[in-house]
Structures are given as structure tokens and as C-alpha cells.
Design a protein around this motif. Structure first.
Motif, PDB file in Angstrom:
ATOM      1  N   ASP A  59       0.849  -1.187   0.000  1.00  0.00           N
ATOM      2  CA  ASP A  59       0.000   0.000   0.000  1.00  0.00           C
ATOM      3  C   ASP A  59       0.889   1.243   0.000  1.00  0.00           C
ATOM      4  O   ASP A  59       1.670   1.457   0.931  1.00  0.00           O
ATOM      5  CB  ASP A  59      -0.902  -0.008   1.236  1.00  0.00           C
ATOM      6  N   ILE A  60       0.769   2.054  -1.053  1.00  0.00           N
ATOM      7  CA  ILE A  60       1.526   3.304  -1.158  1.00  0.00           C
ATOM      8  C   ILE A  60       0.512   4.442  -1.218  1.00  0.00           C
ATOM      9  O   ILE A  60      -0.189   4.608  -2.209  1.00  0.00           O
ATOM     10  CB  ILE A  60       2.427   3.332  -2.405  1.00  0.00           C
ATOM     11  N   ALA A  61       0.435   5.219  -0.155  1.00  0.00           N
ATOM     12  CA  ALA A  61      -0.547   6.311  -0.074  1.00  0.00           C
ATOM     13  C   ALA A  61       0.138   7.650  -0.364  1.00  0.00           C
ATOM     14  O   ALA A  61       1.260   7.891   0.073  1.00  0.00           O
ATOM     15  CB  ALA A  61      -1.172   6.347   1.307  1.00  0.00           C
ATOM     16  N   PHE A  62      -0.571   8.515  -1.118  1.00  0.00           N
ATOM     17  CA  PHE A  62      -0.055   9.831  -1.464  1.00  0.00           C
ATOM     18  C   PHE A  62      -1.089  10.876  -1.062  1.00  0.00           C
ATOM     19  O   PHE A  62      -2.134  11.022  -1.687  1.00  0.00           O
ATOM     20  CB  PHE A  62       0.246   9.897  -2.964  1.00  0.00           C
ATOM     21  N   ASN A  63      -0.810  11.589   0.017  1.00  0.00           N
ATOM     22  CA  ASN A  63      -1.731  12.611   0.521  1.00  0.00           C
ATOM     23  C   ASN A  63      -1.358  13.963  -0.087  1.00  0.00           C
ATOM     24  O   ASN A  63      -0.373  14.583   0.283  1.00  0.00           O
ATOM     25  CB  ASN A  63      -1.661  12.684   2.044  1.00  0.00           C
TER      26      ASN A  63
END
Length: 451
Positions: free
Chosen positions: A331-335
Motif C-alpha cells: 500500500d503506497i498512499a499519497f496525501n
């Protein structure tokens, strides 16, 4: 090198030249110019006395010629225009000065102008030596004539000559002694430092520099000790680098050669799996060589930035998409708050964020969170095992691993973070790493030029 004199002989040469100059000045002033200077001082003293007497006579004041004559050791005459002596005071015995008759005094009065003059009346010698005679009109009908004896200075000059000979010999000997003292206390530490530097030049880094006695020598010694330590580190890094590069190059080449020979000897082994291993190792080898070339160019200063304005937000999204193919279950999250437009070398900055995100994925099995703090600041956070302070300090070095035993990475070249550091430094961007063991790592990148 052999033609250059040692510092000891240079110091002695300068001291001797200095002493010779001082002695020459003493000889000139004390021997050659002693008599002319003495006569000049005596003449000026007589002139001053004559003008003092003139001023007092014109002002109507009293004049104590006796005291003046005794104090100045002079023969004073007040003479009228006919050459008659009106007043006379003898401060020195008459035989010591040349006698002047009335006719000479009358002729002298007629020859005088408005100002006084030093006169030479035939033979200036008295029984005691040379005389100085000075005449000055006090008014239209009177003049003052002052005579003084010039004491012979030949005996004094001869005495000074003898003294200067002894002084010269003593000063030369002192210069030799002083040279040895200076050599011992000043130049000896420099020679010792030079000898240790020669040892350092041979690649021996264990010999310390021990400068003492003077602040400059101590500072030089400290600087050379720092250089010695850094060179020792560079040498260790070079040896480690050679070992690491040899290991990383040998492993894929061995696997490629081994699988190729196996498929050549055993045709049944020619299958997709074995071919894929050869392809993967070739890609790994190519990536290693490319990273080595990139890093070499960055560190040599030969790399020039191709700066353009681009969307960093879109570039990071593309990087995440590429990495998701390699790590489909991660899981790679980009906020993102808003699109980040920056000015920089797009390809190199994309390589920076690719290496940072990929490195985070390699060292953790958890999720990765990329957060936009503001228009110019990003953070990358992982849930990995974290790093110790020494690991944080050394993580930007080539091939550095927290485990001292080098192990070949199957996903990178070991040069990625070193490339990241050099690219960010080249752009002038600031970066910071916060981490502790078992709590993950937090990397902050500030894209401000003045950061």
C-alpha cells in the motif's frame, strides 16, 4: 629541491643581514657623521644665542652676558660700527679662540646684511682646536660676535671604532646562538611535521602529527591530523568499495555465465525460467553500472542540471504506478493538498523520489505514506524497523548497510541513496531523516532553494 636552503640557514642569513645594516648605520652616524653633526649642533646653538641677545637688546632688557658665556662656553663681544668692543664676556679661555682685532671687526660689521652669518676669519684655529665664529647685527650701529670652540673628536671617533668592532663581533656571535634557539623552538616542530607528512604521503595513516609550542604550529598539526583521519576513512571506503563492486559485478556475471553454460551443455534446460534469470541478472548488472556512472558524474561536478518547470505531483503519481507493478500487494498512499509545480531537473528529481520510495518499500513490509506538507515540502514515511543514529549518519554513503557484512541486494545497486544526496545537494534542496529503531523512518524533502 636540493638547491633550496633550509629554514635554519635562511633565518641565520636574515639575522646577519639585519645586524650588518644596524652596524652600518652605527658606523655612519657614530664615526663618519659624528664631527659634522657635532659642528652643526654647535653652530645652531650659537645662532640661537645671538638672536636671543639681539631680541633683549632691542627690547631694552638686561643681558647677563657672563652667565650666557659660561653656560654656552662661548666668547661674546658686543661691537659698534667702528669695530670698538662695547662689552665682552669670556666663557672660555682666550687662547682657545682666535683673536679678532678692531679693523677686522669694523670690516665684518660693514659686510653684514640684515641677518647674521657664520663667518670665517682667516685661520679659524685656536690653540684648543677649530673655532666657530657667528656675527649678527642687533641694530644699525651694534652687532654681537660669538665665538665657540669645536672640540676635536678624533679620540672619541677612535674609541667608538674600537667599541663598534667588539659590538660587531658580539652581535654576529649572538646571531648564531639566536639562530640555533629559533631553530630549536620554531623550526624543529615544522621539520617534524614535514617528516610525518612524508610518511603520510606513503599511505601510512597511523603516524599522528604532534605540533606544540606555537598556536600556528598547533593549528597546522590539528588540520593535518584531521586530513590524516579523513584519508584513512577514504582508504577504508575505497577498499570496501572495491570489495563491494567486485562482489556485485561478479555475482550477476557468474549467474549469467553459469546458466548460459548449463543451457549450452544441457539443451533440455533451455526454458523460460532459466532465460528469465539471465535477463533479470543482466538488468541488475545494467542498473548497477548505470548507477555507478551517474554517481561518478554527480561527484565529479560534470553533471549540468536541465532545469524546467514541471508537476512534481504528477511525477510522483507515475512513480507510484510503476512501483505498484513490482509491489502489487503493498500500500503506497499519497496525501496531496494541491498540485506541486517546481523548477528543476525533472529526470534527476524523478530518480530521487523513485530511489527514496523504492528504498522504503525494500526495508518494510508495511505501508508507505507520502505526504505533502506545503507547496514545497514532502515527507516519506515507512513502517520499517527504523535506524540507529549511526545508520542515519552513514546512510548516504555508497554501499553502506547497517549490517557490516555486505550482502548483495536483489532489488538495487547500493548506490541509490548516495545518488539522492548528490542530486539534492546539486539543486540546493534541504533534506532530513528522523528515525529510531522499531518505529520506522521519516524522510523530509524541502524544495526551497534557500533552505
Amino acid at each position: 629541491m636540493g638547491n633550496n636552503p633550509s629554514i635554519k640557514w635562511k633565518i641565520q642569513r636574515y639575522l646577519i643581514v639585519f645586524i650588518v645594516v644596524i652596524l652600518a648605520m652605527l658606523w655612519v652616524f657614530q664615526v663618519v657623521l659624528l664631527e659634522p653633526i657635532y659642528k652643526s649642533i654647535k653652530t645652531n646653538d650659537i645662532k640661537k644665542l645671538a638672536y636671543d641677545i639681539q631680541e633683549r637688546m632691542n627690547d631694552g632688557g638686561s643681558i647677563n652676558l657672563a652667565n650666557e658665556a659660561l653656560n654656552r662656553e662661548t666668547h661674546i663681544r658686543i661691537v659698534n660700527s667702528n669695530g670698538d668692543i662695547v662689552d665682552e664676556t669670556v666663557g672660555i679661555p682666550n687662547p682657545m679662540v682666535r683673536p679678532i682685532d678692531s679693523r677686522e671687526l669694523q670690516r665684518l660689521f660693514l659686510e653684514l646684511g640684515d641677518s647674521g652669518q657664520t663667518v670665517r676669519l682667516g685661520d679659524q684655529k685656536g690653540k684648543g682646536g677649530d673655532n666657530i665664529t657667528y656675527a649678527l647685527k642687533t641694530n644699525e650701529s651694534m652687532m654681537v660676535v660669538i665665538q665657540a670652540q669645536v672640540v676635536p673628536v678624533n679620540a672619541t671617533v677612535n674609541t667608538i671604532k674600537v667599541q663598534l668592532i667588539f659590538v660587531s663581533i658580539i652581535l654576529v656571535l649572538l646571531s648564531i646562538i639566536l639562530t640555533h634557539i629559533i631553530f630549536k623552538h620554531i623550526t624543529k616542530p615544522i621539520i617534524e611535521i614535514n617528516d610525518n607528512a612524508k610518511v603520510l604521503a606513503q599511505g601510512i595513516y597511523t603516524q599522528p602529527f604532534d605540533g606544540a609550542g606555537y598556536r600556528e604550529i598547533k593549528e597546522l598539526s590539528n588540520t593535518l591530523n584531521t586530513m590524516r583521519t579523513e584519508l584513512s576513512k577514504v582508504e577504508s571506503l575505497r577498499n570496501e568499495l572495491i570489495a563491494n563492486v567486485s562482489h556485485d559485478l561478479r555475482t550477476p556475471l557468474t549467474m549469467i555465465g553459469g546458466y548460459a553454460e548449463m543451457m549450452q551443455d544441457i539443451p533440455e534446460e533451455i526454458n523460460a525460467d532459466n532465460l528469465q534469470i539471465i535477463i533479470d541478472e543482466t538488468h541488475h548488472l545494467n542498473a548497477l553500472v548505470s548507477d555507478m556512472l551517474d554517481l561518478a558524474q554527480l561527484q565529479s561536478g560534470m553533471t549540468h542540471l536541465n532545469q524546467t518547470s514541471f508537476s512534481l505531483t504528477q511525477s510522483i503519481l507515475n512513480i507510484i504506478e510503476r512501483l505498484q507493478h513490482h509491489y502489487p500487494k503493498r500500500d503506497i498512499a499519497f496525501n496531496v493538498k494541491n498540485a506541486m509545480m517546481i523548477n528543476g531537473d525533472r529526470l534527476k528529481l524523478e530518480q530521487v523520489f523513485y530511489n527514496l520510495i523504492n528504498n522504503a518499500l525494500v526495508h518494510t513490509n508495511g505501508s508507505i505514506v507520502i505526504t505533502q506538507i506545503d507547496d514545497e515540502t514532502l515527507t516519506i514515511t515507512d513502517e520499517g524497523p527504523g535506524m540507529s543514529p549511526s545508520d542515519i549518519q552513514n546512510m548516504w554513503n555508497r554501499y553502506y548497510q547497517s549490517d557490516t557484512n555486505h550482502q548483495r541486494s536483489s532489488t538495487g545497486s547500493g548506490l541509490g541513496l548516495s545518488i539522492v544526496k548528490n542530486v539534492l545537494d546539486l539543486h540546493g534542496y534541504a533534506y532530513d531523516v528522523q528515525s529510531s529503531e522499531s518505529t520506522g523512518t521519516h524522510v523530509t524533502i524541502s524544495l526551497r532553494k534557500d533552505a
